[in-house]
Write a protein that holds these residues in place. Structure first.
Motif, PDB file in Angstrom:
ATOM      1  N   HIS A  91       0.684  -1.240   0.175  1.00 34.22           N
ATOM      2  CA  HIS A  91      -0.176  -0.136  -0.037  1.00 34.22           C
ATOM      3  C   HIS A  91       0.756   1.184  -0.101  1.00 34.22           C
ATOM      4  N   LYS A  92       2.019   1.126   0.282  1.00 35.82           N
ATOM      5  CA  LYS A  92       2.934   2.383   0.352  1.00 35.82           C
ATOM      6  C   LYS A  92       3.462   2.744  -0.917  1.00 35.82           C
ATOM      7  N   LYS A  93       3.783   1.731  -1.983  1.00 38.64           N
ATOM      8  CA  LYS A  93       4.436   1.939  -3.036  1.00 38.64           C
ATOM      9  C   LYS A  93       3.735   1.279  -4.060  1.00 38.64           C
ATOM     10  N   LYS A  94       2.982   2.119  -4.977  1.00 39.87           N
ATOM     11  CA  LYS A  94       2.004   1.423  -5.948  1.00 39.87           C
ATOM     12  C   LYS A  94       2.442   2.023  -7.352  1.00 39.87           C
ATOM     13  N   PHE A  95       2.364   1.154  -8.396  1.00 37.41           N
ATOM     14  CA  PHE A  95       2.964   1.652  -9.608  1.00 37.41           C
ATOM     15  C   PHE A  95       1.892   1.290 -10.679  1.00 37.41           C
ATOM     16  N   MET A  96       1.743   1.714 -11.693  1.00 39.87           N
ATOM     17  CA  MET A  96       0.404   1.642 -12.616  1.00 39.87           C
ATOM     18  C   MET A  96       0.961   0.472 -13.524  1.00 39.87           C
ATOM     19  N   LEU A  97      -0.017  -0.243 -14.168  1.00 35.15           N
ATOM     20  CA  LEU A  97       0.206  -1.348 -15.215  1.00 35.15           C
ATOM     21  C   LEU A  97       0.768  -0.916 -16.400  1.00 35.15           C
ATOM     22  N   TYR A  98       0.389   0.503 -16.952  1.00 33.67           N
ATOM     23  CA  TYR A  98       0.499   1.099 -18.163  1.00 33.67           C
ATOM     24  C   TYR A  98       2.024   1.452 -17.917  1.00 33.67           C
ATOM     25  N   GLN A  99       2.704   1.853 -16.643  1.00 37.90           N
ATOM     26  CA  GLN A  99       4.192   2.213 -16.633  1.00 37.90           C
ATOM     27  C   GLN A  99       4.930   1.129 -17.106  1.00 37.90           C
ATOM     28  N   VAL A 100       4.601  -0.027 -16.412  1.00 38.62           N
ATOM     29  CA  VAL A 100       5.380  -1.334 -16.747  1.00 38.62           C
ATOM     30  C   VAL A 100       5.293  -1.837 -18.054  1.00 38.62           C
ATOM     31  N   ILE A 101       4.311  -1.661 -18.838  1.00 43.71           N
ATOM     32  CA  ILE A 101       3.984  -2.152 -20.283  1.00 43.71           C
ATOM     33  C   ILE A 101       4.825  -1.248 -21.034  1.00 43.71           C
ATOM     34  N   ARG A 102       4.834   0.059 -20.798  1.00 41.53           N
ATOM     35  CA  ARG A 102       5.797   1.149 -21.655  1.00 41.53           C
ATOM     36  C   ARG A 102       7.224   0.698 -21.426  1.00 41.53           C
ATOM     37  N   ILE A 103       7.771   0.353 -20.151  1.00 37.63           N
ATOM     38  CA  ILE A 103       9.015  -0.020 -20.224  1.00 37.63           C
ATOM     39  C   ILE A 103       9.339  -1.166 -20.954  1.00 37.63           C
ATOM     40  N   LEU A 104       8.492  -2.347 -20.925  1.00 38.46           N
ATOM     41  CA  LEU A 104       8.748  -3.551 -21.567  1.00 38.46           C
ATOM     42  C   LEU A 104       8.770  -3.229 -23.092  1.00 38.46           C
ATOM     43  N   GLU A 105       7.794  -2.334 -23.705  1.00 40.49           N
ATOM     44  CA  GLU A 105       7.812  -2.000 -25.038  1.00 40.49           C
ATOM     45  C   GLU A 105       8.705  -1.372 -25.640  1.00 40.49           C
ATOM     46  N   GLU A 106       9.429  -0.469 -24.719  1.00 40.47           N
ATOM     47  CA  GLU A 106      10.518   0.538 -24.963  1.00 40.47           C
ATOM     48  C   GLU A 106      11.805  -0.281 -25.249  1.00 40.47           C
ATOM     49  N   GLY A 107      11.750  -1.374 -24.345  1.00 41.81           N
ATOM     50  CA  GLY A 107      12.976  -2.174 -24.626  1.00 41.81           C
ATOM     51  C   GLY A 107      13.016  -3.116 -25.546  1.00 41.81           C
ATOM     52  N   GLY A 108      11.804  -3.468 -26.338  1.00 39.28           N
ATOM     53  CA  GLY A 108      11.787  -4.137 -27.447  1.00 39.28           C
ATOM     54  C   GLY A 108      11.119  -5.342 -27.456  1.00 39.28           C
ATOM     55  N   ALA A 109      10.165  -5.387 -26.456  1.00 44.80           N
ATOM     56  CA  ALA A 109       9.319  -6.497 -26.057  1.00 44.80           C
ATOM     57  C   ALA A 109       7.825  -6.180 -26.396  1.00 44.80           C
ATOM     58  N   THR A 115      17.280  -6.785 -22.098  1.00 43.26           N
ATOM     59  CA  THR A 115      16.638  -7.398 -20.812  1.00 43.26           C
ATOM     60  C   THR A 115      17.264  -6.628 -19.568  1.00 43.26           C
ATOM     61  N   SER A 116      18.606  -6.369 -19.789  1.00 39.73           N
ATOM     62  CA  SER A 116      19.432  -5.722 -18.733  1.00 39.73           C
ATOM     63  C   SER A 116      18.756  -4.416 -18.494  1.00 39.73           C
ATOM     64  N   GLY A 117      18.554  -3.614 -19.571  1.00 40.17           N
ATOM     65  CA  GLY A 117      17.958  -2.195 -19.668  1.00 40.17           C
ATOM     66  C   GLY A 117      16.542  -2.240 -18.811  1.00 40.17           C
ATOM     67  N   ILE A 118      15.726  -3.134 -19.547  1.00 42.23           N
ATOM     68  CA  ILE A 118      14.476  -3.266 -19.020  1.00 42.23           C
ATOM     69  C   ILE A 118      14.417  -3.635 -17.457  1.00 42.23           C
ATOM     70  N   PHE A 119      15.318  -4.426 -16.969  1.00 42.59           N
ATOM     71  CA  PHE A 119      15.618  -4.877 -15.278  1.00 42.59           C
ATOM     72  C   PHE A 119      15.817  -3.442 -14.946  1.00 42.59           C
ATOM     73  N   GLN A 120      16.883  -2.683 -15.367  1.00 46.82           N
ATOM     74  CA  GLN A 120      17.354  -1.514 -14.562  1.00 46.82           C
ATOM     75  C   GLN A 120      16.096  -0.398 -14.643  1.00 46.82           C
ATOM     76  N   ARG A 121      15.262  -0.229 -15.544  1.00 45.24           N
ATOM     77  CA  ARG A 121      14.329   0.499 -15.539  1.00 45.24           C
ATOM     78  C   ARG A 121      13.101   0.333 -14.714  1.00 45.24           C
ATOM     79  N   LEU A 122      12.858  -0.955 -14.622  1.00 46.64           N
ATOM     80  CA  LEU A 122      12.039  -1.551 -13.767  1.00 46.64           C
ATOM     81  C   LEU A 122      12.360  -1.283 -12.062  1.00 46.64           C
ATOM     82  N   GLN A 123      13.612  -1.743 -11.894  1.00 49.85           N
ATOM     83  CA  GLN A 123      14.248  -1.323 -10.741  1.00 49.85           C
ATOM     84  C   GLN A 123      14.001   0.001 -10.176  1.00 49.85           C
TER      85      GLN A 123
END
Length: 169
Positions: A108-126, A157-165
């Motif tokens: 409940h303290k830290k929430k992120f949106m579905l669209y944010q994660v999808i955008r990171i994945l798609e910008e990384g080529g997935a 994948t490493s770039g995607i992982f870093q951006r998700l982190q």
């Protein structure tokens, strides 16, 4: 056509349907008879077999519901107990070659949106193939299955992982 021909065709069709019906009854269910059974006896056997199948279906559905309830309760308890012990948010990234899986668990303290994660994945080529979101108590579970958009280019994948982190920090 005359009425006689129509009636003969109807009897032929009915005889064929009766034969098909009796052929669907398994041999272990039909009563062994030394003589040929009448159509009425064949219908009785078919009705008995159908009734037996319905009872079996009802029993299996009852067992399935009972098993689903038991499994769901056990799963919810395990998830609830394990998430309490974990420090949230959690990122799990599993590379499977041309596809990968991302699981994010937030509290409940830290929430992120579905669209944010999808955008990171798609910008990384997935390309996101499956995305699911579940809420259990105060926790949000996001699960993504993605694959490479263009095989020749690949996925960073490493770039995607870093951006998700960075997103969950």
């Amino acid at each position: 056509m005359d009425r006689k021909t129509i009636e003969r065709n109807r009897r032929i069709i009915m005889k064929d349907l009766c034969f098909k019906l009796t052929s669907l009854i398994p041999p272990q269910h039909s009563k062994p008879a030394k003589e040929l059974l009448s159509q009425l006896d064949q219908f009785d056997q078919a009705a008995s077999y159908i009734k037996q199948l319905r009872e079996r279906i009802e029993e299996l559905e009852r067992r399935k519901r009972l098993l689903a309830l038991t499994t769901a309760d056990e799963t919810n308890n395990i998830i609830r107990n394990s998430v309490i012990e974990l420090k949230l948010p959690i990122l799990r990234f599993r590379d499977l070659g041309s596809c990968f899986e991302v699981v994010l668990i937030s509290g409940h303290k830290k929430k992120f949106m579905l669209y944010q994660v999808i955008r990171i994945l798609e910008e990384g080529g997935a390309e996101v193939v499956i995305a699911s979101l579940s809420n259990i108590s105060d926790n949000v579970f996001l699960t993504f299955h993605a694959q490479v958009k263009v095989c020749r280019i690949g996925v960073d994948t490493s770039g995607i992982f870093q951006r998700l982190q960075a997103l969950i920090s």
